[in-house]
Each structure stands twice: as C-alpha cells, then as structure tokens.
Design a protein around this motif. Structure first.
Motif, mmCIF file in Angstrom:
data_model
loop_
_atom_site.group_PDB
_atom_site.id
_atom_site.type_symbol
_atom_site.label_atom_id
_atom_site.label_comp_id
_atom_site.label_asym_id
_atom_site.label_seq_id
_atom_site.Cartn_x
_atom_site.Cartn_y
_atom_site.Cartn_z
ATOM 1 N N THR A 74 0.511 -23.072 -24.220
ATOM 2 C CA THR A 74 -0.816 -23.323 -23.657
ATOM 3 C C THR A 74 -1.765 -22.242 -24.155
ATOM 4 O O THR A 74 -1.338 -21.197 -24.636
ATOM 5 N N ALA A 75 -3.040 -22.506 -24.016
ATOM 6 C CA ALA A 75 -4.070 -21.516 -24.315
ATOM 7 C C ALA A 75 -5.062 -21.537 -23.163
ATOM 8 O O ALA A 75 -5.345 -22.601 -22.607
ATOM 9 N N PRO A 76 -5.595 -20.373 -22.810
ATOM 10 C CA PRO A 76 -6.532 -20.313 -21.682
ATOM 11 C C PRO A 76 -7.965 -20.675 -22.073
ATOM 12 O O PRO A 76 -8.914 -20.171 -21.500
ATOM 13 N N GLY A 77 -8.130 -21.539 -23.070
ATOM 14 C CA GLY A 77 -9.442 -21.977 -23.527
ATOM 15 C C GLY A 77 -9.512 -21.922 -25.047
ATOM 16 O O GLY A 77 -8.688 -21.280 -25.703
ATOM 17 N N TYR A 78 -10.510 -22.590 -25.613
ATOM 18 C CA TYR A 78 -10.636 -22.659 -27.071
ATOM 19 C C TYR A 78 -11.089 -21.336 -27.671
ATOM 20 O O TYR A 78 -10.598 -20.932 -28.730
ATOM 21 N N ILE A 79 -11.982 -20.640 -27.019
ATOM 22 C CA ILE A 79 -12.421 -19.342 -27.529
ATOM 23 C C ILE A 79 -11.257 -18.356 -27.502
ATOM 24 O O ILE A 79 -11.020 -17.637 -28.480
ATOM 25 N N ALA A 80 -10.520 -18.330 -26.424
ATOM 26 C CA ALA A 80 -9.359 -17.441 -26.325
ATOM 27 C C ALA A 80 -8.333 -17.780 -27.400
ATOM 28 O O ALA A 80 -7.763 -16.880 -28.032
ATOM 29 N N PHE A 81 -8.084 -19.068 -27.630
ATOM 30 C CA PHE A 81 -7.143 -19.464 -28.672
ATOM 31 C C PHE A 81 -7.586 -18.930 -30.021
ATOM 32 O O PHE A 81 -6.799 -18.349 -30.772
ATOM 33 N N HIS A 82 -8.870 -19.136 -30.371
ATOM 34 C CA HIS A 82 -9.351 -18.734 -31.691
ATOM 35 C C HIS A 82 -9.375 -17.215 -31.862
ATOM 36 O O HIS A 82 -9.074 -16.715 -32.948
#
Length: 91
Positions: A74-82
C-alpha cells in the motif's frame, strides 16, 4: 495534457511490487482522499479491483474494508508514493 498525470497515477499501481502471483502482493492499493477516489472511480483500491474485478467501482471502498488485512503493498497517497519512488531511484 492529462498524460503526465495519468502516467504518474499508473506508476503507483504496480511499480516496485514483488513479481509474484499473489494479487495482494503484486498490485498496490493507494490510500488517498475521497476526492481522488471519486475522480478515479475508486481505482486507488487497485489490488481489490484486480483480485475481484466483478465488484462494481462504487462498492470498492466497502470491499476494501474486507480485503484490507490481506493487502501487502500500500501507499499512503500518490505524493507519498512518488517521493519514496524517487528516493529509491536515487540510491
């Protein structure tokens, strides 16, 4: 105009996931806000969508509650992932 945003969005779904058969490991669910989920027809619940494609998009949020214990990536959002993705590329 939308292609850069689409590419960034799609990158989060499978990038850096293990190459295994388990759909809950090889596909990422991105935990994001309600607006993004609505604009994307709940596709941030991507592992759930791939595991059970017959579940309609409007029920994916509820279905996520059932499958959440099985999610491995999982990722805690797209900005956090990037941010994390770029940090790992720089290593």
């Amino acid at each position: 105009i939308g292609q850069p945003f689409l590419r960034a969005y799609l990158l989060a779904e499978h990038s850096d996931c293990p190459e295994v058969e388990n759909i809950f490991e090889n596909t990422r669910t991105t935990l994001t806000n309600r607006l993004v989920r609505r604009l994307a027809w709940n596709m941030p619940f991507h592992a759930e969508h791939h595991a059970f494609p017959a579940v309609p998009f409007h029920l994916l949020e509820n279905f996520h509650m059932l499958t959440r214990p099985h999610l491995r990536v999982t990722a805690p959002g797209y900005i956090a992932f990037h941010k994390d993705y770029i940090r790992r590329l720089r290593r």
